[in-house]
Scaffold this motif. Structure first.
Motif, PDB file in Angstrom:
ATOM      1  N   THR A 143      -7.707  15.568  -0.326  1.00  0.00           N
ATOM      2  CA  THR A 143      -7.309  16.980  -0.383  1.00  0.00           C
ATOM      3  C   THR A 143      -7.143  17.600   0.991  1.00  0.00           C
ATOM      4  N   LEU A 144      -8.152  17.457   1.813  1.00  0.00           N
ATOM      5  CA  LEU A 144      -8.109  18.107   3.114  1.00  0.00           C
ATOM      6  C   LEU A 144      -6.943  17.572   3.954  1.00  0.00           C
ATOM      7  N   ALA A 145      -6.726  16.259   3.851  1.00  0.00           N
ATOM      8  CA  ALA A 145      -5.669  15.623   4.642  1.00  0.00           C
ATOM      9  C   ALA A 145      -4.284  15.837   4.052  1.00  0.00           C
ATOM     10  N   ARG A 146      -4.229  16.429   2.902  1.00  0.00           N
ATOM     11  CA  ARG A 146      -2.953  16.630   2.197  1.00  0.00           C
ATOM     12  C   ARG A 146      -2.198  15.311   2.031  1.00  0.00           C
ATOM     13  N   CYS A 147      -2.945  14.225   1.720  1.00  0.00           N
ATOM     14  CA  CYS A 147      -2.364  12.887   1.560  1.00  0.00           C
ATOM     15  C   CYS A 147      -2.790  12.286   0.227  1.00  0.00           C
ATOM     16  N   VAL A 148      -1.995  11.332  -0.218  1.00  0.00           N
ATOM     17  CA  VAL A 148      -2.415  10.464  -1.318  1.00  0.00           C
ATOM     18  C   VAL A 148      -2.309   9.033  -0.831  1.00  0.00           C
ATOM     19  N   THR A 149      -3.304   8.205  -1.195  1.00  0.00           N
ATOM     20  CA  THR A 149      -3.174   6.764  -0.950  1.00  0.00           C
ATOM     21  C   THR A 149      -3.299   6.029  -2.281  1.00  0.00           C
ATOM     22  N   ILE A 150      -2.540   4.967  -2.411  1.00  0.00           N
ATOM     23  CA  ILE A 150      -2.654   4.088  -3.583  1.00  0.00           C
ATOM     24  C   ILE A 150      -2.746   2.673  -3.039  1.00  0.00           C
ATOM     25  N   GLU A 151      -3.945   2.114  -3.109  1.00  0.00           N
ATOM     26  CA  GLU A 151      -4.139   0.794  -2.533  1.00  0.00           C
ATOM     27  C   GLU A 151      -4.421  -0.198  -3.644  1.00  0.00           C
ATOM     28  N   LYS A 152      -3.589  -1.207  -3.777  1.00  0.00           N
ATOM     29  CA  LYS A 152      -3.835  -2.250  -4.780  1.00  0.00           C
ATOM     30  C   LYS A 152      -5.154  -2.932  -4.471  1.00  0.00           C
ATOM     31  N   LYS A 153      -5.308  -3.208  -3.249  1.00  0.00           N
ATOM     32  CA  LYS A 153      -6.480  -3.927  -2.783  1.00  0.00           C
ATOM     33  C   LYS A 153      -6.690  -3.421  -1.366  1.00  0.00           C
TER      34      LYS A 153
ATOM     35  N   GLN B 185       0.858  -1.172   0.000  1.00  0.00           N
ATOM     36  CA  GLN B 185       0.000   0.000   0.000  1.00  0.00           C
ATOM     37  C   GLN B 185       0.898   1.227   0.000  1.00  0.00           C
ATOM     38  N   VAL B 186       0.406   2.312  -0.570  1.00  0.00           N
ATOM     39  CA  VAL B 186       1.192   3.537  -0.540  1.00  0.00           C
ATOM     40  C   VAL B 186       0.408   4.633   0.177  1.00  0.00           C
ATOM     41  N   LEU B 187       1.083   5.263   1.116  1.00  0.00           N
ATOM     42  CA  LEU B 187       0.537   6.460   1.758  1.00  0.00           C
ATOM     43  C   LEU B 187       1.589   7.554   1.641  1.00  0.00           C
ATOM     44  N   VAL B 188       1.210   8.665   1.025  1.00  0.00           N
ATOM     45  CA  VAL B 188       2.118   9.814   0.946  1.00  0.00           C
ATOM     46  C   VAL B 188       1.487  10.961   1.731  1.00  0.00           C
TER      47      VAL B 188
ATOM     48  N   ALA C 226      -4.709  12.045  10.239  1.00  0.00           N
ATOM     49  CA  ALA C 226      -4.806  10.908  11.163  1.00  0.00           C
ATOM     50  C   ALA C 226      -5.827   9.891  10.663  1.00  0.00           C
ATOM     51  N   ALA C 227      -6.985  10.391  10.219  1.00  0.00           N
ATOM     52  CA  ALA C 227      -8.067   9.495   9.804  1.00  0.00           C
ATOM     53  C   ALA C 227      -7.676   8.682   8.571  1.00  0.00           C
ATOM     54  N   VAL C 228      -7.067   9.347   7.591  1.00  0.00           N
ATOM     55  CA  VAL C 228      -6.649   8.644   6.371  1.00  0.00           C
ATOM     56  C   VAL C 228      -5.594   7.591   6.714  1.00  0.00           C
ATOM     57  N   THR C 229      -4.663   7.936   7.587  1.00  0.00           N
ATOM     58  CA  THR C 229      -3.641   6.979   8.020  1.00  0.00           C
ATOM     59  C   THR C 229      -4.292   5.755   8.653  1.00  0.00           C
ATOM     60  N   VAL C 230      -5.218   6.027   9.545  1.00  0.00           N
ATOM     61  CA  VAL C 230      -5.919   4.960  10.251  1.00  0.00           C
ATOM     62  C   VAL C 230      -6.632   4.026   9.264  1.00  0.00           C
ATOM     63  N   GLU C 231      -7.287   4.614   8.286  1.00  0.00           N
ATOM     64  CA  GLU C 231      -8.046   3.818   7.322  1.00  0.00           C
ATOM     65  C   GLU C 231      -7.135   2.987   6.429  1.00  0.00           C
ATOM     66  N   VAL C 232      -6.101   3.624   5.906  1.00  0.00           N
ATOM     67  CA  VAL C 232      -5.239   2.893   4.962  1.00  0.00           C
ATOM     68  C   VAL C 232      -4.513   1.748   5.667  1.00  0.00           C
ATOM     69  N   MET C 233      -4.414   1.826   6.997  1.00  0.00           N
ATOM     70  CA  MET C 233      -3.756   0.752   7.744  1.00  0.00           C
ATOM     71  C   MET C 233      -4.750  -0.334   8.177  1.00  0.00           C
ATOM     72  N   GLY C 234      -5.981  -0.236   7.688  1.00  0.00           N
ATOM     73  CA  GLY C 234      -6.924  -1.332   7.905  1.00  0.00           C
ATOM     74  C   GLY C 234      -7.858  -1.170   9.089  1.00  0.00           C
ATOM     75  N   ASN C 235      -8.170   0.061   9.425  1.00  0.00           N
ATOM     76  CA  ASN C 235      -9.052   0.301  10.561  1.00  0.00           C
ATOM     77  C   ASN C 235     -10.280   1.092  10.125  1.00  0.00           C
ATOM     78  N   ARG C 236     -11.362   0.884  10.828  1.00  0.00           N
ATOM     79  CA  ARG C 236     -12.517   1.737  10.649  1.00  0.00           C
ATOM     80  C   ARG C 236     -12.343   2.980  11.524  1.00  0.00           C
TER      81      ARG C 236
END
Lengths: 254, 254, 254, 254, 254, 254, 254, 254
Positions: free
Chosen positions: B102-112, B77-80, B137-147
């Motif tokens: 946009t708001l989180a100033r992040c990009v995620t690229i998830e294969k799955k 997974q990619v989190l920038v 924080a929220a985007v990080t939490v989600e991309v790491m597999g959490n609700r």
């Protein structure tokens, strides 16, 4: 206003004994805190196997004995932190189960030791001068029902000492990393484990350590992910948070 | 030196093809790091469902694209974090699964997308200006597999707003509390829950807020137990630690 | 749950249409915040002639217009602080009563100007560079229904200028004293009046003024009794508190 | 030169007993301070029911007794703050009306207790360690002729305790909110009341509380309107300002 | 109220034309400031050969031109500090005697150059980056009627450069020593001269120079006697004080 | 190498007794310090009527007595600052002319009092707690041959007290203004005089006075021209600089 | 006065062409700096294979070109640090040997590359964002005649990366360790080597890194012996000191 | 696992007594630290003529004696820093070779004095109050096998004293420059020598010296190249680094 009292109020209203306005007023006037209490009580019930903690510093031995007595009456564990020899003496005189953790500057009084959770918390510390803070964390962790591994004197200036103990550290559910001076230990540990690391800066050092500020800043700026920080010398705070996390890891929950 | 290479070495020694000194030397000379790698690899295997994270600030879009490509090659997974519009554009052009938060100033690229853990993490924040940090924080939490439950604009100056959402907050496994200015939110929340609270000071404020220092100090000095703190504006760090804790709470482990 | 809804609930209970448990549940389940709201509403009712205030900095013109519209719908005064020219333009375009206080960097939109209280608030400031902060205080004071006396450029380096205006200052119910640099004005004023002095440090200065810290510290350490202090450049906060005090002095109350 | 003396001077001039030059000289030669005194006297007359206050710290018991004696000669109330047991002993020995407020570290000597104003001032404090500062504020408030409500130990970590007392707090004319550590109490209180809140940071805490700086910054950055701040541990200063405000609220004035 | 007016007032009172109360009121009501003005005027007369100084930073070119015009009307010298090119252009357009001191970021407009005092002031500076501040001091010194010796680039890292100019430095009546970075120059100079040294820290440096704080602290802690210090980058302040001292040394006085 | 020795060297060279290389070497090898000494000596001769000053703090009574004895041998005045009672006792026992300035924490031993300069230095101070620092300044000023006017307890909170003494202050050649807390006194004084004002911040205060930092910053940021500043509590340094200035004003010089 | 000029002077004296007094005067009057120069020259001769260094920041391209030209005239190496693209362009246009080290923000112009010393200096750095500072150190080290090993991205959060390179690091004569954020790298490295470690904090980080202060404090408080520290971002300073040490280690000397 | 044990293991494997898997496991399972030890041992062997150092502060005399005994058993030199008289007494009672360096607050116990290196280290200090720190550096330097030149009381306020000793200073291989207050000495010295200068700020001073911060900042911002800095009062650290450098300069190495 307890639930019983509320029920009686409603019954009296239905029975025509009191006007509707009075019921409404009772609920509205009910201090938020009373309803709040209910809510708070609920969550205190959830955590009631956690001892209430008495911060000893700045309290007289008499005050501490009095608060401890009240807690024991309610059947709770007692943890007193930041005590002097006088506090310890006064407590021991009054309560025979008093245990004085000299190095940790704590007293615990346990009616019945809590059963220990599976899994353990590692308390690692950088230098021998950091021991009092590390022990405050360890004693807190134990009295709250956790097993603890103490790993001392593994400062980053002698990396081999830390690496030699890494296997144990990696097995812990939570790591409390205690360090003064340059405060690098939590960063190095967190780089090698996948569990949460709670960093405790100590006031150990001199000159530009500014009473622990140097270590605090180092920990807040850790380049390793998974490090959170508590106040300088706050062993208790780290132990408390670590126990909360270990409880999540090992107690039954959704 | 891999295990295979080491085995070959030993065989050649047993066969008398190389002297004992050479074997000893090989093991001694083996850079600690190689053996260290083994150990590190083991623990990275344990956490390999966690995405590697790219700190975008101060990197060119090209550099970010390059690192992301390498991570994706390895199926990760990619989190920038801390990106600009330019970073986002460059990534979107290259990788079609790119999601720009946009708001989180992040990009995620998830294969799955990772399967989500049971239990959830609450991200609460004090004011609308704290939203970018809360969202990181929220985007990080989600991309790491959490609700995640986002609960915004519940600053302590309007206590009823916070109390209205308290039930949800109390159900979370971990709470991330984000606040600038006087930074009181984590203390108030931690007084009402039994779960770990990770406090994130933000640089929101002016004058004597000193870019978040006021909030940081307030959080380090919280009178409520169970609060740990990350660096100013470090939404990612809080999300990462919260995910580690939620993983302890919900993943299978001893 | 409004009072009306609560009354209906009780009536239906008395009429036997719903069981007691349901009523109890409704009140208990009622989020604390709703009851809290009741309480808050009460005290908001007490102060409802005070405008809600929008902090413009960091909000887009669209966001500001939207919030202002909602406030105006409810018939409230609008005060927007820390605005840019863009905010002002957007607001003026939408609401014709918009008044742009350029120097104060504020906009007010008053459906109907509040009647002014008897008594007045003096806004005194040390130098011409302190004017924007002083004006933010003055505009706040006015929109909240107070009369204001502006007394400018009476820094302590030219004491006669201040002494010349002292009579007016002494007649005020509250004095807001605004100063940057060495921040001595509030101390000197407070030594000569018997009314509360609210000190506002400004970020005016250079070098060791540290963006207003020098003035802030001077004000906190005032040798004159009766001085309280707000954050650096916080003209609005001083104006708000001054209006609260003037309201106590002049409105009817116990 | 009092007004009476000035009148006599003029009468003697009119009666030809002294030449014009002498009158002129008397007024001109009168150091500005004398004329200033007149002005100051006027406003001191306005506030003459306020006791002069002696800051005990750094003064010898003899010095304090001497100043107190002089004040009592002029028929004034005496308040001595920051005293030691020695100060108290010396004062008690000399003046029998001496009251030693041990917790507040103050002495008051009142010839005749001032009649109390209608309305009251609430002194709320977060923890038991904040009591000495809170009591200094409360004693100041009382000796200056105000009624006071003391509400202790309502720190934000146990929100229900504060909410339980909110009704009383909301009835006060002014609230003095005293807190160390994270200093969140004034913000939470000010969010729930419409009256001025004077925040007093205390030096209670350790580590990164920096002797009260953490609490001070939190209070200056309060997200709630209507909070003004005094110096760390300055209970007297808060009490003095609160009394000035309560006097505005309750005394007869324009 | 002038002496003449006061005399008339008294005569009219003696003649029974006005009541005593009116006389008393006139003297009491006379704003202290009026009498104060007299005093202030006196001392302004004493220093009237000193130009009024306009701090350009934060003022518009129009404002600066306006203030300058008023000063010139009263026949005074004009010194404007901290100007931009725009200020300079606007002033030159309006006043033909305008001199723009580019490096010093100052403008002077002198109707008639003041005669120079005997004796001179040395302005020494450590590095070429300190020149703007040194020039601000030098221009101030000159416009106030003093001769100045500029001695540049004699930082302590090349001690021989300073020693080479020491003879000139020792002949000065006052020395202004300007330095950034470690700020050692004033200490070294003051150890070698018997005249007052005014130290000016500059914001030159990076990293732990903290915008001039390092130099400021070094100068305040000088081990050499006879050093006094002004604010960071305050060349004008140093020049002003140096001129006051040189005036004492060379003007006729008791 | 003295001038005489140098002459002899040259003569022996001219007489062919030593080669040129040896002469060149002698001059080149001559430690800069020797030539430096000559220069330094010259300027020490210029100031030799100034007493050498012993900083007592951190020295044993024996050390102080020893240094004092050496100074007296050379016929110099002795000033010892920051002494304890022990220092004073030891000095008095040894030197009968010892004068112990208790309040100033200084000892002076004058063989023959220096003739006093015409003109005087005013030492003004804000509060009675600032007296020790003010007295250190005053004693320094006197022992260096100046007349001094002490003007105490004229803090800005009671402006009339300061204005009453302004005439005397305006007559001084130099003013030393000593203040703790908010440190406003030097700014107010400097606004009313045309002579140099040396500001001395004191460590008097508590809380956010940070041991004198608040006063120091206020003085560095003074809005009044002509203020220079010395280190916190550095009464001696202010006195020394003031004496240098008064010497310029009154001694014969170019 | 050069040695040649001094010799001529002596010859003319021996030849009776000038009197002895004139010779003595020449040597005495010779500014200390001239003799100082001799001394300085001597030690500059000792180090003359070290290039003079131009700090580019705050200088115009023209100024930099001019200084570089003067250095090249004297046959010296040129190192310009902290340059912009404009500086580089101007230098390249003028001097064809110009080498622009883009990452290091330096230019070097070497007439003839210095022969490299035996032994090498290791420049290790924690993260890719620290590279510009590390490169400034590396370029400095090289231009001063040393071989350098660059070892990048070995931050303590991935300990294995550092351990993998430890052998090389241990072979260096001096180690320059560059790190931002928590600044732990120098401590960890110094614990594993017996050579001097020069620590360079960088301003890399955010929030409570305070522009490099966190890293600076960590390095000053290193628990490992043998660490010395330079200013934040001062790669040049570290390179210069490292070269001095390597010169001691490898050049011929007592 | 020692080398001997490893050899035995291999022999048993070659002899067929143990399977290959067991050998592999032994090497793999070997805690990194053991292999690390080998490496660390190697480099400790390289430096084994350096004494281990005991930081006495915060250790009991018993603890210090115990650690010293262990070191002596292994035939090592003992250096204990920051001791009290009690430490010294306890050590002297136990070990007769104990030497108590009173001024340096150190104890050394040398079985056999190390042969001194060629070349020497200069320890220069600014004032007599800096002596304890300078002596700690000097004693460290000596016990590690270096010759030392102590040059005291050459503060920059009396430049001639420093210049007089410059020749000696220039001959040193390394210079340790110790200074409190304004900390200028290292800058001035480094401008005159070509060898590395290690700067030691001391906590000597008062007021705005902030316990050595002023000197620390001055040294970090030194305008002279070749200065590196250690923590405030860290004489030992400077001595240790200086010895490492002198060892490079004088011991045989590549």
């Amino acid at each position: 206003m307890t639930t019983t009292e509320a029920a009686q109020l409603l019954d009296r209203f239905r029975d025509g004994k009191i006007p509707r306005a009075k019921v409404l007023h009772a609920f509205q006037a009910a201090p938020v805190a009373d309803l709040g209490f209910a809510q708070v009580d609920t969550h205190r019930a959830l955590r009631k196997n956690f001892p209430e903690v008495i911060f000893g510093a700045g309290k007289t031995p008499e005050q501490v004995v009095k608060i401890a007595a009240k807690l024991l009456e309610h059947g709770q564990q007692v943890l007193v932190t930041r005590i002097t020899a006088d506090h310890a003496r006064a407590l021991r005189k009054k309560f025979k189960r008093t245990v004085h953790h000299t190095l940790a500057r704590c007293v615990t009084i346990e009616k019945k030791t809590l059963p220990k959770r599976a899994g353990f918390i590692a308390v690692v510390c950088a230098g021998t001068s950091d021991l009092p803070v590390a022990e405050e964390a360890a004693v807190t962790v134990e009295v709250m029902g956790n097993r603890v591994e103490r790993i001392h004197d593994i400062g980053v200036a002698g990396l081999h000492r830390m690496l030699a103990r890494m296997e144990t550290i990696q097995e812990a559910n939570v790591i409390i990393a205690v360090a003064g001076m340059e405060g690098a230990l939590p960063s190095v540990v967190a780089g090698l484990v996948s569990k949460p690391v709670i960093a405790v800066p100590t006031s150990v050092g001199y000159g530009a350590s500014f009473g622990g500020v140097a270590a605090l800043l180092a920990m807040l700026n850790s380049c390793a992910s998974g490090v959170t920080v508590v106040n300088i010398d706050n062993g208790f705070g780290a132990g408390y948070a670590a126990s909360q996390i270990n409880s999540l890891a090992t107690d039954k929950h959704r």
